[in-house]
Design a protein around this motif. Structure first.
Motif, PDB file in Angstrom:
ATOM      1  N   PRO A 162       4.817  -9.388   4.633  1.00  0.00           N
ATOM      2  CA  PRO A 162       4.745  -8.324   5.636  1.00  0.00           C
ATOM      3  C   PRO A 162       5.538  -7.112   5.456  1.00  0.00           C
ATOM      4  O   PRO A 162       6.365  -6.860   4.347  1.00  0.00           O
ATOM      5  N   SER A 163       5.089  -5.980   6.024  1.00  0.00           N
ATOM      6  CA  SER A 163       5.861  -4.668   5.830  1.00  0.00           C
ATOM      7  C   SER A 163       7.204  -4.983   6.223  1.00  0.00           C
ATOM      8  O   SER A 163       7.575  -5.733   7.084  1.00  0.00           O
ATOM      9  N   GLU A 164       8.243  -4.069   5.475  1.00  0.00           N
ATOM     10  CA  GLU A 164       9.574  -4.261   5.435  1.00  0.00           C
ATOM     11  C   GLU A 164       9.925  -3.862   6.985  1.00  0.00           C
ATOM     12  O   GLU A 164      10.988  -3.900   7.381  1.00  0.00           O
TER      13      GLU A 164
ATOM     14  N   GLY B 107       6.802  -7.829  -2.803  1.00  0.00           N
ATOM     15  CA  GLY B 107       5.281  -7.701  -3.093  1.00  0.00           C
ATOM     16  C   GLY B 107       4.874  -7.696  -4.498  1.00  0.00           C
ATOM     17  O   GLY B 107       3.740  -8.374  -4.981  1.00  0.00           O
ATOM     18  N   GLU B 108       5.314  -7.194  -5.296  1.00  0.00           N
ATOM     19  CA  GLU B 108       5.142  -7.059  -6.670  1.00  0.00           C
ATOM     20  C   GLU B 108       5.168  -8.389  -7.404  1.00  0.00           C
ATOM     21  O   GLU B 108       4.468  -8.743  -8.193  1.00  0.00           O
ATOM     22  N   ARG B 109       6.055  -9.183  -6.790  1.00  0.00           N
ATOM     23  CA  ARG B 109       5.981 -10.704  -7.414  1.00  0.00           C
ATOM     24  C   ARG B 109       4.706 -11.582  -7.165  1.00  0.00           C
ATOM     25  O   ARG B 109       4.069 -12.070  -8.044  1.00  0.00           O
TER      26      ARG B 109
ATOM     27  N   GLY C 296      -2.248  -1.202   3.159  1.00  0.00           N
ATOM     28  CA  GLY C 296      -1.458  -0.079   2.970  1.00  0.00           C
ATOM     29  C   GLY C 296      -2.107   1.121   2.667  1.00  0.00           C
ATOM     30  O   GLY C 296      -3.225   1.410   2.750  1.00  0.00           O
ATOM     31  N   SER C 297      -1.153   1.946   2.176  1.00  0.00           N
ATOM     32  CA  SER C 297      -1.469   3.273   1.780  1.00  0.00           C
ATOM     33  C   SER C 297      -2.336   3.154   0.371  1.00  0.00           C
ATOM     34  O   SER C 297      -2.258   2.393  -0.269  1.00  0.00           O
ATOM     35  N   THR C 298      -3.187   4.256   0.173  1.00  0.00           N
ATOM     36  CA  THR C 298      -3.795   4.474  -1.017  1.00  0.00           C
ATOM     37  C   THR C 298      -2.869   4.548  -2.179  1.00  0.00           C
ATOM     38  O   THR C 298      -3.168   3.963  -3.254  1.00  0.00           O
ATOM     39  N   ARG C 299      -1.735   5.292  -2.064  1.00  0.00           N
ATOM     40  CA  ARG C 299      -0.661   5.138  -3.214  1.00  0.00           C
ATOM     41  C   ARG C 299      -0.363   3.755  -3.581  1.00  0.00           C
ATOM     42  O   ARG C 299      -0.299   3.233  -4.600  1.00  0.00           O
ATOM     43  N   MET C 300       0.065   2.562  -2.735  1.00  0.00           N
ATOM     44  CA  MET C 300       0.083   1.223  -2.658  1.00  0.00           C
ATOM     45  C   MET C 300      -1.002   0.750  -3.639  1.00  0.00           C
ATOM     46  O   MET C 300      -1.053  -0.161  -4.555  1.00  0.00           O
TER      47      MET C 300
ATOM     48  N   GLU D  98      -7.487  -2.835   1.538  1.00  0.00           N
ATOM     49  CA  GLU D  98      -7.699  -2.229   2.680  1.00  0.00           C
ATOM     50  C   GLU D  98      -6.643  -0.762   2.915  1.00  0.00           C
ATOM     51  O   GLU D  98      -5.518  -1.187   3.174  1.00  0.00           O
ATOM     52  N   LEU D  99      -7.148   0.510   2.477  1.00  0.00           N
ATOM     53  CA  LEU D  99      -6.186   1.578   2.196  1.00  0.00           C
ATOM     54  C   LEU D  99      -6.460   2.366   3.360  1.00  0.00           C
ATOM     55  O   LEU D  99      -7.100   2.175   4.303  1.00  0.00           O
ATOM     56  N   GLY D 100      -5.662   3.677   2.880  1.00  0.00           N
ATOM     57  CA  GLY D 100      -5.868   4.749   4.093  1.00  0.00           C
ATOM     58  C   GLY D 100      -7.175   5.408   4.394  1.00  0.00           C
ATOM     59  O   GLY D 100      -8.317   5.112   3.595  1.00  0.00           O
TER      60      GLY D 100
ATOM     61  N   GLU E  87      -6.345  15.148   3.014  1.00  0.00           N
ATOM     62  CA  GLU E  87      -5.177  14.083   2.979  1.00  0.00           C
ATOM     63  C   GLU E  87      -5.183  13.245   4.299  1.00  0.00           C
ATOM     64  O   GLU E  87      -5.267  13.767   5.363  1.00  0.00           O
ATOM     65  N   GLU E  88      -4.680  12.116   4.036  1.00  0.00           N
ATOM     66  CA  GLU E  88      -4.227  11.238   5.207  1.00  0.00           C
ATOM     67  C   GLU E  88      -2.785  11.386   5.439  1.00  0.00           C
ATOM     68  O   GLU E  88      -1.947  11.141   4.730  1.00  0.00           O
ATOM     69  N   THR E  89      -2.540  12.190   6.519  1.00  0.00           N
ATOM     70  CA  THR E  89      -1.205  12.214   6.945  1.00  0.00           C
ATOM     71  C   THR E  89      -0.962  11.187   8.276  1.00  0.00           C
ATOM     72  O   THR E  89      -1.902  11.555   9.222  1.00  0.00           O
TER      73      THR E  89
END
Ligand code: NAD
Length: 509
Positions: A186-188, A225-227, A241-245, A263-265, A396-398
């Protein structure tokens, strides 16, 4: 007006502990991974984050459980999900408390989030008696062609702070019914509600006699998450999460030929046509833009208004924005709770500074609130900004409550503006003209995964598939046939004749 007082961190800690206690969760205190609350911006408890070894063990255990779970009849798998749904109903209020404490949602939205979890459990129980494959007409005599759906494997669920529990349930209820097992990161920012959900599912598994390791929880930051992203035993990575992720996760999973569901921004817009019912439009717009303090992936971020009604609509929106009660999300009069962090407030202020430099005019809102009562929290007035063009900051998504207002003259121009952003999640049109509504919903209309008429962009029901196009990542979760992403299909050719006939009339031997 602002709510008179905010709860103290001490009170919130006590309330969280009471809720967790009612749920039967003991908090493993003492580490340096912190549960915190955006209501005051302060830490609640120190917890232990998962280590690399914990992640390895969780995936190994979930994989071992998969090997038995996949052969458990689907309707029996549904019994686990049914029990989870019952436990969620029983503990709705305590779960909603944790959502408010960690994500800052107002009471009604926090209860709505838990209701959404209950709804998806009901859906997945029904699904466990379906999972239909098709029979296909074969070109050969004495042959049958069929499609069979099988469980996929371990599903790694990586989720965002703003739907800390519902997104987990969309994935987990469906994955379990489909015969998969789940490892959740989950989110930190929301570990307590995660501990609660994991505990209830664990209880349900014990009660119905399902393997304990059908679900494992890994608390931690993105390194955990990377694991999951890199582990070849994780058949599907479902990441919200974000498009960056997503830009990081997608290629990494693809490099090992794993599947990902992203499922991103979003950067969602509504078109308001001259025939729109403005009473309804104002209500729909304010909920979609200012609700959840602008922190939904489906939050309305751009309003594209016909020039003839722009002045009237903007006037009404300004009046509604000025009346929005901001403050303690536990106070039943509050409609706008805190942003998740002061970093979000900084991002909001920097977007506002940029858009003003690009010619935007602030029409209402934008001030920080309650900074004396809670200096580490981030309460802010939702803001309306008039812009003449869709500049880079508008595209952009803010992740904050900023609504940009643009005007249009022709529907064609409105749809072009609508689609001219990198994201493609949710969209809507307010109109009483059926032709306009149909054009907006057509192939040449909105390019989003969600397209609505006379209702805002946010607040989807679980029965439909949820997700979006372009930088939103292309994934579909929740209802309709989104379950197919959690299974693998096999095509079966069965020859019940005594002849060997080859397809396409090929002869051999
Ligand atoms: P975030 O991207 O910061 O974090 C989301 C999750 O991804 C967290 O659990 C984080 O630890 C993890 N993560 C980050 N980088 C990772 C990496 N490289 N590898 C593996 N895991 C990684 O997002 P957030 O701030 O928690 O949430 C807000 C964002 O989520 C917004 O952009 C919003 O639009 C989006 N969102 C989308 C949907 C949707 O269904 N489309 C739903 C909710 C939120």
């Amino acid at each position: 007006s602002d709510s008179p007082a905010l709860p103290t961190t001490h009170e919130l800690r006590a309330r969280a502990l009471a809720g967790l206690g009612n749920l039967g969760v003991t908090v493993p205190e003492g580490g340096d991974f912190h549960a915190r609350t955006p209501l005051t911006g302060e830490n609640l408890f120190g917890l232990q984050a998962a280590t690399a070894g914990d992640a390895e063990a969780a995936v190994a255990d979930a994989h071992a459980a998969f090997l038995t779970w996949r052969s458990t009849p689907a309707p029996r798998r549904g019994e686990l999900v049914r029990r989870l749904g019952e436990l969620l109903r029983e503990h709705k209020s305590d779960l909603a408390d944790l959502v408010t404490i960690e994500a800052g949602k107002i009471r009604s939205e926090a209860l709505g989030e838990v209701q959404e979890m209950i709804d998806i459990c009901d859906f997945a129980v029904g699904l466990s008696r379906q999972l239909y494959g098709r029979t296909i007409a074969s070109e050969r005599p004495g042959h049958r062609l069929a499609e069979t759906w099988h469980p996929l494997g371990v599903v790694g669920v990586v989720s965002a702070f703003n739907f800390p529990a519902a997104v987990w349930s969309w994935n987990t209820a469906v994955a379990l019914a489909c015969g998969d097992t789940v490892v959740w990161k989950p989110s930190e920012l929301t570990p307590l509600i995660s501990l609660a959900c994991d505990h209830l599912l664990c209880r349900a598994a014990d009660e119905v006699g399902a393997p304990r390791d059908v679900h494992r929880l890994l608390l931690g930051d993105r390194a955990v998450g990377e694991r999951l992203v890199d582990d070849p035993r994780v058949a599907l990575v479902s990441a919200t999460g974000s498009t960056r992720m997503g830009r990081e996760v997608g290629p990494r999973v693809a490099a090992r030929f794993g599947r990902s569901l992203l499922e991103l921004g979003g950067n969602n817009a509504a078109i308001v046509a001259p025939s729109a019912d403005l009473d309804l439009a104002v209500q729909g717009i304010v909920f979609a833009a200012a609700g959840t303090a602008g922190q939904r992936c489906t939050t309305l971020r751009r309003l594209i208004v016909h020039r003839d009604i722009a002045e009237t609509l903007v006037e009404r929106l300004v009046a509604a924005y000025r009346r929005l009660p901001i403050g303690d999300p536990f106070d039943e009069n509050t409609l706008v709770g805190p942003l998740i962090s002061t970093a979000s407030l900084d991002a909001m202020n920097s977007a506002l500074a940029r858009v003003q430099a690009q010619g935007g005019k602030v029409l209402a809102g934008g001030n920080r609130r309650l900074s004396q009562a809670a200096p580490r929290a981030a309460y802010a007035e939702p803001v309306l900004v008039r812009v003449d063009e869709q500049t880079d900051v508008v595209r952009e998504e803010t992740f904050a409550p900023i609504l940009y207002v643009l005007t249009y003259d022709t529907l064609e121009e409105a749809i072009e503006l609508h689609n001219d952003v990198p994201q493609g999640l949710s969209s809507s049109i307010f109109t009483r003209d059926q032709q306009e509504a149909e054009i907006f919903l057509s192939a040449a209309g909105s390019d989003c995964g969600i397209a609505n008429v006379n209702i805002g962009t946010s607040g989807a029901e679980i029965g439909g598939a949820f997700g979006g196009e372009k930088e939103t990542g292309g994934g579909r979760e929740s209802g309709s046939d989104a379950w197919k992403a959690y299974m693998r299909s096999a095509t079966n050719t069965i020859n019940y004749s005594s002849e060997l006939s080859l397809a396409q009339n090929v002869s051999f031997l």
